[in-house]
Write a protein that holds these residues in place. Structure first.
Motif, short mmCIF file in Angstrom:
data_model
loop_
_atom_site.label_atom_id
_atom_site.label_comp_id
_atom_site.label_asym_id
_atom_site.label_seq_id
_atom_site.Cartn_x
_atom_site.Cartn_y
_atom_site.Cartn_z
N PRO A 176 55.66 56.06 117.69
CA PRO A 176 56.12 56.35 116.23
C PRO A 176 55.58 55.87 115.02
O PRO A 176 55.50 56.31 114.08
CB PRO A 176 57.62 55.73 116.83
N LEU A 177 55.08 54.46 115.20
CA LEU A 177 54.38 53.70 114.16
C LEU A 177 53.22 54.52 113.70
O LEU A 177 53.25 54.64 112.35
CB LEU A 177 54.24 52.32 114.49
N ILE A 178 52.37 55.05 114.38
CA ILE A 178 51.07 55.74 114.20
C ILE A 178 51.32 57.02 113.59
O ILE A 178 50.82 57.52 112.63
CB ILE A 178 50.02 55.45 115.34
N ALA A 179 52.34 57.74 114.27
CA ALA A 179 52.74 58.88 113.84
C ALA A 179 53.14 58.99 112.40
O ALA A 179 52.81 59.71 111.64
CB ALA A 179 53.67 59.62 114.60
N GLY A 254 60.04 52.87 103.94
CA GLY A 254 60.48 53.71 105.00
C GLY A 254 61.24 52.80 106.04
O GLY A 254 61.83 53.17 107.08
N GLY A 255 60.94 51.61 106.09
CA GLY A 255 61.69 50.64 106.89
C GLY A 255 60.80 50.36 108.33
O GLY A 255 59.89 50.87 108.57
N VAL A 256 61.31 49.37 108.79
CA VAL A 256 60.90 49.19 110.15
C VAL A 256 61.42 49.82 111.18
O VAL A 256 62.47 50.58 111.05
CB VAL A 256 61.12 47.57 110.63
N PHE A 257 60.97 50.00 112.69
CA PHE A 257 61.60 50.42 113.68
C PHE A 257 62.65 49.53 114.12
O PHE A 257 62.16 48.30 114.38
CB PHE A 257 60.53 51.11 114.56
N SER A 328 68.41 51.14 107.08
CA SER A 328 66.93 51.63 106.18
C SER A 328 65.81 52.03 107.13
O SER A 328 65.04 52.58 106.81
CB SER A 328 66.81 50.36 105.25
N GLY A 329 66.09 51.31 108.29
CA GLY A 329 64.80 51.79 109.26
C GLY A 329 65.07 52.97 110.39
O GLY A 329 65.90 53.92 109.70
#
Length: 352
Positions: A176-179, A254-257, A328-329
């Motif tokens: 998800p982070l790389i996406a 976009g915030g953190v996961f 926010s995340g």
């Protein structure tokens, strides 16, 4: 994670039979959990209530845990995260949980009690939120000062730091982070979107010092300077900061996961009441205090958070009002076609 880390170094499930004595131990429920979450504070309320110590078994990652459950292992209470538990439910492994029998249920904030997909009907859920944390990038502010005040996960692709960055092995964190960097929502990927993510992952691998399966290697790499930046959990950042390391935990646009891990009950538990008591024990005030103070995750038991000093939130890099951060995340959810993604990520790491 999770906290703590979500992954721990053991390659196989390890039995930890707690010493209790007496024949009652054979009737005690089995807790199948991440390593830190079988510690005594999570079991104490149950032990006082029943005069026996729950047995426990730890798993290193949820794919391993799922495979063991499918192969016939029968614990009573398990600890998957929110993005994983639907796979266990769809496989017919879970029993609904009667929340009216959990005295600590009301201490969980409404936003967590009403997570989409956890309801099993009036007064029942499939999944009880236990704790939560964040996934982002921890970096050395002294080694990459240009990113101070300019948070960007593109540090992982910065050519200056080739061979000095790391990501996590688990696809639920890394993909998800790389996406997002590829401009794709990992939770609603089309075939075209996956091709973009796959290409980004192939660009990433040559940048990496290593791919981590535990938080210890990340913390050691960042502490020594072997790593300049690493995808990690917030608890990893907390531990490094408490050691006095010059680190920051990125919160880019976009915030953190956010991961939420919880507790579920096995469909074939032989003592449903004890299983629920064990869940309640893991949600106790004492367990929640241990979660934030010793592990570094945020307990779902919100009543305990209000009693924590400001320094506790500062050490975690969290605002005291957590509502804004949660809003926010991005909550980590089940990845579509997860097994295919796992296979592809394994091949990409191997250079195939």
């Amino acid at each position: 994670m999770t906290v703590s880390g979500r992954l721990f170094g053991a390659a196989a499930v390890v039995w930890l039979i707690a010493a209790c004595g007496g024949s009652s131990q054979s009737s005690a429920p089995v807790l199948f959990q991440w390593e830190d979450y079988v510690d005594p504070p999570f079991l104490d309320q149950y032990r006082l209530q029943f005069g026996e110590t729950p047995r426990s078994s730890i798993f290193a990652d949820e794919d391993e845990a799922f495979a063991k459950l499918r192969a016939g292992f029968k614990p009573d209470v398990m600890g998957p995260c929110y993005y994983e538990f639907p796979r266990w439910r769809e496989a017919g492994l879970l029993a609904p949980i009667d929340t009216t029998k959990l005295k600590n249920w009301s201490k969980i904030p409404q936003s967590l009690r009403e997570l989409p997909g956890i309801s099993a009907g009036p007064g029942k859920v499939w999944f009880v939120p236990h704790y939560w944390g964040n996934t982002s990038v921890t970096y050395r502010t002294d080694l990459a000062p240009e990113y101070v005040g300019h948070d960007s996960w593109n540090i992982l692709f910065d050519p200056k730091y080739k061979g000095r960055v790391s990501v996590l092995e688990g696809v639920d964190d890394t993909v998800p982070l790389i996406a997002r960097l590829a401009g794709v929502d990992a939770y609603s990927m089309t075939d075209e979107g996956w091709r973009r993510v796959e290409a980004k992952l192939r660009q990433l691998v040559p940048q990496l010092r290593f791919v981590a399966s535990d938080d210890t290697s990340l913390a050691q790499g960042l502490a020594s300077g072997e790593l300049v930046a690493a995808m990690s959990w917030r608890a990893t950042y907390r531990d490094l900061k408490l050691e006095g390391r010059p680190v920051a935990f990125m919160n880019p646009p976009g915030g953190v996961f956010t991961y939420v891990c919880g507790l579920v009950v096995d469909r074939d538990t032989k003592n449903y009441e004890k299983a629920l008591a064990l869940i309640d024990s893991s949600l106790s005030d004492e367990a929640a205090d241990y979660t934030i103070r010793k592990i570094g995750d945020v307990p779902a038991n919100g009543s305990v958070l209000s009693k924590q000093p400001d320094s506790m939130f500062e050490n975690l890099g969290l605002p005291r009002d957590l509502g804004g951060l949660l809003a926010s995340g991005t909550f980590q959810k089940p990845l579509p076609n997860k097994q295919q993604i796992i296979n592809a990520w394994t091949e990409i790491r191997a250079g195939l």
